[in-house]
Write an enzyme that holds these catalytic residues in place. Structure first.
Site, PDB file in Angstrom:
ATOM      1  N   LYS A   1       0.829  -1.204   0.000  1.00  0.00           N
ATOM      2  CA  LYS A   1       0.000   0.000   0.000  1.00  0.00           C
ATOM      3  C   LYS A   1       0.862   1.252   0.000  1.00  0.00           C
ATOM      4  CE  LYS A   1      -3.794  -2.097   2.540  1.00  0.00           C
ATOM      5  NZ  LYS A   1      -4.751  -1.965   3.650  1.00  0.00           N
TER       6      LYS A   1
ATOM      7  N   LYS B   1     -18.474   3.312  -1.508  1.00  0.00           N
ATOM      8  CA  LYS B   1     -19.500   2.685  -0.681  1.00  0.00           C
ATOM      9  C   LYS B   1     -20.873   2.908  -1.312  1.00  0.00           C
ATOM     10  CE  LYS B   1     -16.579   3.593   3.243  1.00  0.00           C
ATOM     11  NZ  LYS B   1     -16.132   4.690   4.108  1.00  0.00           N
TER      12      LYS B   1
ATOM     13  N   GLU C   1     -10.937   3.527  10.545  1.00  0.00           N
ATOM     14  CA  GLU C   1     -11.375   2.419   9.689  1.00  0.00           C
ATOM     15  C   GLU C   1     -10.703   1.124  10.128  1.00  0.00           C
ATOM     16  OE1 GLU C   1     -11.923   4.645   5.356  1.00  0.00           O
ATOM     17  OE2 GLU C   1     -10.624   2.884   5.538  1.00  0.00           O
TER      18      GLU C   1
ATOM     19  N   GLU D   1      -6.903   2.726   8.439  1.00  0.00           N
ATOM     20  CA  GLU D   1      -6.524   4.120   8.228  1.00  0.00           C
ATOM     21  C   GLU D   1      -7.512   5.012   8.950  1.00  0.00           C
ATOM     22  OE1 GLU D   1      -7.651   5.372   3.879  1.00  0.00           O
ATOM     23  OE2 GLU D   1      -6.977   3.300   3.766  1.00  0.00           O
TER      24      GLU D   1
ATOM     25  N   ARG E   1     -11.998  13.803   8.591  1.00  0.00           N
ATOM     26  CA  ARG E   1     -13.041  14.686   8.070  1.00  0.00           C
ATOM     27  C   ARG E   1     -14.409  14.149   8.476  1.00  0.00           C
ATOM     28  NH1 ARG E   1     -11.829  10.931   3.898  1.00  0.00           N
ATOM     29  NH2 ARG E   1     -13.681   9.657   3.552  1.00  0.00           N
TER      30      ARG E   1
ATOM     31  N   VAL F   1     -19.371  10.997   4.317  1.00  0.00           N
ATOM     32  CA  VAL F   1     -20.677  10.895   3.660  1.00  0.00           C
ATOM     33  C   VAL F   1     -21.679  10.208   4.598  1.00  0.00           C
ATOM     34  CG1 VAL F   1     -21.910   9.887   1.691  1.00  0.00           C
ATOM     35  CG2 VAL F   1     -19.588  10.745   1.374  1.00  0.00           C
TER      36      VAL F   1
HETATM   37  C1  MV4 Z   1      -6.840  -4.472   2.784  1.00  0.00           C
HETATM   38  C2  MV4 Z   1      -7.565  -5.593   2.364  1.00  0.00           C
HETATM   39  C3  MV4 Z   1      -7.158  -6.825   2.761  1.00  0.00           C
HETATM   40  N1  MV4 Z   1      -6.060  -6.959   3.538  1.00  0.00           N
HETATM   41  N2  MV4 Z   1      -5.745  -4.657   3.560  1.00  0.00           N
HETATM   42  C4  MV4 Z   1      -9.560  -1.183   0.603  1.00  0.00           C
HETATM   43  C5  MV4 Z   1      -9.704   0.245   0.956  1.00  0.00           C
HETATM   44  C6  MV4 Z   1      -8.584   0.617   1.838  1.00  0.00           C
HETATM   45  N3  MV4 Z   1      -9.070   1.280   3.002  1.00  0.00           N
HETATM   46  C7  MV4 Z   1      -7.918  -0.662   2.170  1.00  0.00           C
HETATM   47  N4  MV4 Z   1      -8.567  -1.713   1.451  1.00  0.00           N
HETATM   48  C8  MV4 Z   1      -8.265  -3.014   1.669  1.00  0.00           C
HETATM   49  N5  MV4 Z   1      -7.182  -3.232   2.454  1.00  0.00           N
HETATM   50  C9  MV4 Z   1      -5.386  -5.884   3.901  1.00  0.00           C
HETATM   51  N6  MV4 Z   1      -4.299  -6.031   4.665  1.00  0.00           N
HETATM   52  C10 MV4 Z   1      -8.670  -5.381   1.538  1.00  0.00           C
HETATM   53  C11 MV4 Z   1      -8.997  -4.102   1.159  1.00  0.00           C
HETATM   54  C12 MV4 Z   1     -10.052  -4.052   0.213  1.00  0.00           C
HETATM   55  C13 MV4 Z   1      -9.809  -4.279  -1.162  1.00  0.00           C
HETATM   56  C14 MV4 Z   1      -8.530  -4.484  -1.658  1.00  0.00           C
HETATM   57  C15 MV4 Z   1      -8.314  -4.724  -3.003  1.00  0.00           C
HETATM   58  C16 MV4 Z   1      -9.395  -4.753  -3.886  1.00  0.00           C
HETATM   59  C17 MV4 Z   1     -10.659  -4.529  -3.429  1.00  0.00           C
HETATM   60  C18 MV4 Z   1     -10.887  -4.294  -2.061  1.00  0.00           C
HETATM   61  C19 MV4 Z   1     -12.158  -4.074  -1.624  1.00  0.00           C
HETATM   62  C20 MV4 Z   1     -12.370  -3.834  -0.301  1.00  0.00           C
HETATM   63  C21 MV4 Z   1     -11.311  -3.836   0.616  1.00  0.00           C
END
Ligand code: MV4
Length: 454
Positions: free
Chosen positions: A157, A236, A274, A294, A298, A301
């Site tokens: 990430k 969302k 989150e 994270e 702010r 929505v």
């Molecule tokens: C993740 C995860 C699985 N494992 N982290 C999506 C939004 C952001 N806040 C972080 N996200 C994710 N983080 C870990 N360690 C799954 C998501 C995730 C996602 C990731 C790739 C493709 C589609 C997704 C849909 C929802 C959540």
């Protein structure tokens, strides 16, 4: 209290903020692009200033124009809403330097929690669980060593990313270094920083978030959680409060943990923590685990569903807090959610392809009645511009329990008529009737399973 607030936003959230100001006896200034001359936020505000052409970088994101608008109208505070400049610490800094109160956390807290690597570090120090992973990845060897320890899959990430952008899932060891290189390049191009980290990847988690309200002087309330797993490509679609995944005991633990963490960093104003929620066993709903993902610094929505089950006005409190008032005594986490609230985001988009559908609204009927709230800026004859996000309305229902809330949502969706632009209302009707949704068996991959083309 502030005398005049400039709203650096548009659409339904600009109206939401103007309404809160009205009730507080605060005058309002709307800013708008030339695409929004006939927008309701311009009509509702006491004054308005045109700040530029339709593209957001030349208007709603253009800091000098917004600061100038505040100066010429004599505003003493700026509310950024969500999106646009709401999480930009440079904008918050600029406001402060121009003797304008920024309605949000202090810039240094936006900076700390806006970077995912520093936020993760701060939350670990505050005792909040995170997934096994790394800090800033400086060398290939660090990434290889981390995967050796954590196993696969992992997710890379961008520290400056957010809302799902700039992520790479790695399932094979052979692809780790090429994914790392791509992730760095995309992070630099997309966010201006190549800082990346990695952590264990969870296959189909729930997205559960906690609403924070704090005064920076020890007054902190975690106002319950929202279930936000129903999303498509990180947008969302449906949010609810409370989450069916949590027992009262788990909720109490989670909220206490969040409050301690927010006291630890001295958080101020509203924010959202989150979490990723992982089931203990696939298929089982009980006893999942929470991991911090994270923080959003702010108003969001979906703050509305928390408002419905707490009966508290989050935007009003946000403005009071920015003006230096202590947290209201009504804001306490020793607070059981009252009933159940669900929000559907109604977008101007094709219900099948999800392509945006701007244009004139030729006919409109908004739902109403007991337990129904509609936050929207649209009206009959309004032209949805193609330049901004496609959110038309938030349809929120509140009822004594989830089952009744789902029935009320179905009823309200049936009353909702929009003609002239395509909307995702048909998609929402399908979602709300889905047996898995009704059973509460939802995760972040629900929509992808439902319509793989989406
Ligand atoms: C993740 C995860 C699985 N494992 N982290 C999506 C939004 C952001 N806040 C972080 N996200 C994710 N983080 C870990 N360690 C799954 C998501 C995730 C996602 C990731 C790739 C493709 C589609 C997704 C849909 C929802 C959540």
């Amino acid at each position: 209290m502030f005398k005049k607030v400039l709203i650096a936003n548009r659409g339904e959230i600009a109206l939401r903020i103007i309404r809160a100001c009205r009730e507080l006896g605060i005058a309002t200034v709307a800013v708008h692009s030339t695409a929004d001359t006939n927008a309701l936020h311009v009509k509702f505000a006491d004054e308005s200033v045109c700040i530029g052409p339709p593209p957001a970088p030349k208007s709603y994101l253009h800091i000098p124009s917004i600061i100038s608008a505040a100066e010429v109208t004599g505003a003493d505070a700026v509310h950024p809403g969500y999106g646009f400049l709401s999480e930009n610490p440079e904008f918050a800094d600029m406001c402060v330097r121009c003797r304008l109160h920024f309605i949000g956390p202090p810039p240094q807290l936006m900076r700390l929690m806006g970077g995912k690597i520093p936020a993760r570090k701060a939350m670990v120090e505050a005792g909040v669980p995170i997934l096994p992973g790394t800090g800033l990845l400086e060398t290939d060897d660090q990434a290889l060593a981390a995967v050796e320890e954590i196993g696969l899959p992992v997710i890379i990430k961008a520290s400056a990313g957010g809302g799902g952008r700039g992520m790479k899932i790695v399932r094979e060891r052979d692809k780790l270094l090429s994914s790392l290189e791509m992730a760095r390049a995309e992070a630099l191009a997309g966010f201006g920083s190549s800082d990346v980290y990695l952590e264990r990847y969870v296959e189909a988690p729930r997205h559960i978030e906690v609403q924070i309200v704090a005064d920076g002087a020890g007054g902190v309330a975690a106002l319950g959680e929202r279930e936000c797993s129903i999303q498509r490509r990180h947008q969302k679609l449906i949010e609810e409060a409370p989450s069916v995944a949590l027992t009262d005991e788990e909720r109490e633990k989670l909220l206490a943990l969040c409050e301690r963490a927010m006291r630890h960093i001295g958080y101020a104003n509203v924010g959202t923590l989150e979490f990723l929620y992982e089931r203990d066993q696939p298929g089982s709903e009980a006893n999942g685990r929470f991991y911090f993902m994270e923080m959003n610094t702010r108003i969001q929505v979906e703050h509305t569903v928390t408002e419905m089950v707490t009966g508290l006005d989050l935007v009003r409190e946000q403005i009071r807090l920015a003006a230096g008032e202590p947290l209201s005594s009504t804001f306490t986490s020793r607070f059981k959610p009252r009933g159940h609230a669900i929000e559907c985001r109604v977008n101007a988009e094709d219900p099948v392809t999800f392509a945006p559908s701007p244009g004139r609204i030729t006919a409109l009927n908004l739902p109403g009645g007991f337990g129904v709230r509609v936050d929207t800026h649209i009206y009959e004859g309004y032209v949805v511009p193609p330049n901004y996000d496609s959110l038309l309305a938030k349809l929120i229902v509140h009822a004594e329990d989830r089952e009744s809330a789902i029935k009320r949502m179905r009823r309200a969706l049936d009353e909702f008529v929009v003609e002239g632009v395509k909307t995702n209302l048909p998609f929402h009707r399908k979602l709300i009737d889905h047996p898995e949704f009704i059973a509460g068996r939802i995760d972040t991959h629900f929509i992808a399973r439902l319509s793989p083309s989406a």
